[in-house]
Design a protein around this motif. Structure first.
Motif, mmCIF file in Angstrom:
data_model
loop_
_atom_site.group_PDB
_atom_site.id
_atom_site.type_symbol
_atom_site.label_atom_id
_atom_site.label_comp_id
_atom_site.label_asym_id
_atom_site.label_seq_id
_atom_site.Cartn_x
_atom_site.Cartn_y
_atom_site.Cartn_z
ATOM 1 N N ASP A 23 0.860 -1.191 0.000
ATOM 2 C CA ASP A 23 0.000 0.000 0.000
ATOM 3 C C ASP A 23 0.890 1.232 0.000
ATOM 4 O O ASP A 23 1.763 1.374 0.863
ATOM 5 C CB ASP A 23 -0.890 -0.034 1.243
ATOM 6 N N SER A 24 0.661 2.144 -0.954
ATOM 7 C CA SER A 24 1.489 3.351 -1.023
ATOM 8 C C SER A 24 0.765 4.614 -0.592
ATOM 9 O O SER A 24 1.409 5.649 -0.391
ATOM 10 C CB SER A 24 2.005 3.542 -2.454
ATOM 11 N N ASN A 25 -0.576 4.544 -0.479
ATOM 12 C CA ASN A 25 -1.320 5.790 -0.245
ATOM 13 C C ASN A 25 -2.159 5.795 1.024
ATOM 14 O O ASN A 25 -2.985 6.688 1.219
ATOM 15 C CB ASN A 25 -2.212 6.112 -1.452
ATOM 16 N N LEU A 32 -0.546 -0.024 -7.527
ATOM 17 C CA LEU A 32 0.510 -0.077 -8.535
ATOM 18 C C LEU A 32 1.754 0.675 -8.097
ATOM 19 O O LEU A 32 2.882 0.215 -8.345
ATOM 20 C CB LEU A 32 -0.002 0.482 -9.862
ATOM 21 N N ALA A 33 1.577 1.818 -7.468
ATOM 22 C CA ALA A 33 2.749 2.555 -6.982
ATOM 23 C C ALA A 33 3.509 1.727 -5.955
ATOM 24 O O ALA A 33 4.744 1.781 -5.892
ATOM 25 C CB ALA A 33 2.321 3.897 -6.387
ATOM 26 N N GLY A 34 2.778 0.952 -5.157
ATOM 27 C CA GLY A 34 3.433 0.075 -4.189
ATOM 28 C C GLY A 34 4.253 -1.005 -4.873
ATOM 29 O O GLY A 34 5.367 -1.333 -4.439
ATOM 30 N N ALA A 37 7.448 0.455 -6.128
ATOM 31 C CA ALA A 37 8.408 0.665 -5.044
ATOM 32 C C ALA A 37 9.131 -0.621 -4.645
ATOM 33 O O ALA A 37 10.216 -0.566 -4.066
ATOM 34 C CB ALA A 37 7.690 1.261 -3.829
ATOM 35 N N ARG A 38 8.532 -1.763 -4.949
ATOM 36 C CA ARG A 38 9.124 -3.046 -4.551
ATOM 37 C C ARG A 38 9.741 -3.801 -5.741
ATOM 38 O O ARG A 38 10.110 -4.968 -5.590
ATOM 39 C CB ARG A 38 8.055 -3.922 -3.899
ATOM 40 N N LEU A 39 9.895 -3.163 -6.885
ATOM 41 C CA LEU A 39 10.414 -3.866 -8.050
ATOM 42 C C LEU A 39 11.857 -4.325 -7.862
ATOM 43 O O LEU A 39 12.246 -5.392 -8.378
ATOM 44 C CB LEU A 39 10.298 -2.999 -9.298
#
Length: 551
Positions: A23-25, A32-34, A37-39
């Motif tokens: 969770d990014s927000n 997707l942003a999360g 960040a973990r790619l």
């Protein structure tokens, strides 16, 4: 194996359940942003392909498998710009991205169904499956939903029933209507043009139903527990005509270079291999092989399942294996934490493409949930068997570190599902600094698979190990012969293999012991131990690999 191989043959697929990854927000749901960040973490696992469960707009009655728009992103997960960035970042790391395609049914809020439902003479009426009530009233036939109850819901507005093999909010598309498949192909085109590397196609064998709408016969082996299993589903799944439909989907996909189509199918070998296609046309590159995910964890049985599958594969077909997904109990829960390493070694050393499930690399377990915390529709619709059909326990948030919410979400945020009780100890951060952790073993195993052509694409041949709970097999290519030994039991086992007096090199063990030379005549497996060894070129088994084996 052919000298020309595709990325999906040598690569490792990793399934992400986006709601539960990062969770990014601050809304308690992964996005997707999360994932972006973990790619770097995902890249560190030596995996090659990311498969995302649905991220389309949806009312979320079945958590995205009820699609309201096939060509957009649900705001819960972000924006199309977020997706475009994700795709670019995945490709920049040399990885591929697959989307879930859900063509069997849409959401009841999809514009297609809204139009179909609006009037009997609407041009899109026939895009869905509508039937008059039975002569005496009630549903048109005895077809059942996977999620409990009839596969039919009555629509008061038009006086007919519509079909759904899952929730009433998931009406089934009618692929006997000439406009339906082209509409779905257009949705595929949208994502393929963006650069998506392929699709996992949900319940691909269920796309066509009996045109006569005949009742399904009773299942004489039903155990009286799950209603859906009380019938034999001969008229709602795996109809012969479905293969022609899949061939058309595959031919369309093949207009784009080197894309992948995976079909979700729970079938025995003889039926499963038909979904590869034949001289009439190609179908799925990989019809998912779920035999290991459903089998009792027994060495003799697993060997038989592997040998039987290898024996019936068409020459043009490439095998695949799955040990975890969003619909089945987690690997470590099914086989136990000690055997989870043996299972991982099995998955990553068998011939064919392996599919892994997020969190299995750190040994995540199912999270027991009381009914009041469950959200999965099969559990809520069938509370008396919620513990059997509920899928929430294997979908809980990824465990990243020992902070609040295990790093999945910010402190104070309520995650969409509860975290595991052991998340402060069983997490990525802890295991990243432990050279003997499940994560360290997973990385070592995936690195070995990448480094050894015999594992990524070589031949396979099973062996008699002389012990009932040991599965042994050879993997080889012209330059190397590897021996895989897996102890499914909790006792020490001395092996009785046709081995010469030479020594072999231990490349990796589940115990993460240092590589060393081992005598082939005195091989002993510790309890719950697996090994991968390189055989000397002079050994009789090496010559066996060089002379044959399934390729």
């Amino acid at each position: 194996m052919s000298a020309t191989v595709s990325w999906w043959q040598t690569g490792i697929i990793y399934q992400l359940y986006p709601r539960s990854f990062q969770d990014s927000n601050g809304d308690g749901v992964g996005d997707l942003a999360g994932i972006i960040a973990r790619l770097d973490y995902l890249h560190s696992l030596n995996i090659d392909v990311l498969w995302l469960s649905p991220i389309y707009p949806s009312p979320m009655h079945d958590f995205g498998y009820d699609v309201a728009d096939y060509c957009a992103i649900h705001p819960l997960f972000g924006t199309m710009a977020d997706f475009d960035r994700l795709l670019a970042e995945v490709h920049a790391r040399g990885m591929r991205l697959l989307l879930d395609l859900v063509p069997n049914h849409s959401s009841h809020l999809h514009p297609w169904f809204i139009a179909s439902r609006s009037a009997r003479d609407n041009p899109q009426r026939g895009w869905y499956i509508w039937r008059d009530p039975a002569p005496g009233g009630g549903p048109p036939n005895n077809w059942l939903s996977h999620f409990g109850g009839p596969a039919w819901t009555f629509d008061e507005g038009c006086g007919q029933y519509y079909m759904h093999q899952f929730l009433p909010q998931q009406p089934e598309l009618n692929y006997r209507h000439p406009e339906v498949l082209p509409a779905i192909l257009d949705c595929m085109r949208f994502w393929l043009d963006k650069g998506v590397d392929g699709f996992r196609v949900d319940v691909i064998g269920m796309l066509l139903k009996d045109p006569l709408f005949r009742d399904e016969p009773a299942n004489p082996a039903w155990n009286g527990v799950r209603e859906y299993q009380s019938l034999l589903h001969v008229h709602t799944a795996n109809l012969p005509e479905v293969h022609g439909l899949i061939r058309r989907m595959r031919a369309f996909l093949d207009r784009w270079h080197d894309r992948l189509m995976i079909g979700e199918l729970y079938l025995p070998n003889a039926e499963l291999v038909r979904y590869y296609g034949d001289e009439q046309g190609a179908e799925c590159h990989l019809p998912f092989n779920f035999q290991l995910i459903r089998a009792p964890w027994d060495a003799a049985l697993i060997r038989r399942l592997v040998d039987d599958y290898e024996a019936v594969l068409p020459q043009h077909a490439w095998p695949n294996w799955v040990l975890g997904n969003h619909d089945q109990k987690r690997l470590a829960t099914r086989v136990g934490s000690r055997q989870a390493r043996v299972a991982t070694m099995l998955l990553l050393t068998l011939r064919g493409t392996p599919t892994c499930y997020y969190g299995d690399e750190i040994g995540m377990l199912d999270v027991p949930l009381p009914l009041e915390l469950m959200q999965d529709p099969p559990a809520l619709r069938q509370p008396e068997i919620a513990h059997l059909v509920g899928r929430d326990p294997q979908r809980t948030p990824m465990q990243w570190d020992a902070s609040a919410n295990a790093g999945f979400a910010a402190a104070g945020v309520r995650s969409w599902l509860p975290l595991a009780a052991d998340c402060r100890t069983r997490n990525v951060a802890n295991q990243s600094v432990d050279p003997h952790s499940p994560l360290a073993f997973f990385r070592a195993m995936t690195a070995l698979r990448r480094a050894e052509p015999a594992l990524a694409g070589g031949s396979f041949r099973s062996l008699d190990a002389g012990q009932p709970d040991v599965f042994a097999y050879l993997r080889g290519d012209p330059g190397s012969a590897l021996l895989v030994l897996l102890n499914f039991g909790a006792e020490r086992r001395r092996l009785a293999l046709p081995l010469s007096g030479d020594a072999a090199d231990l490349l990796l063990s589940t115990a993460m012991t240092s590589p060393r030379r081992l005598s082939l005549e005195q091989l002993v497996l510790a309890p719950d131990e697996g090994m991968v060894l390189r055989l000397p070129a002079t050994s009789r088994l090496s010559r066996t690999v060089a002379s044959g084996g399934r390729r």
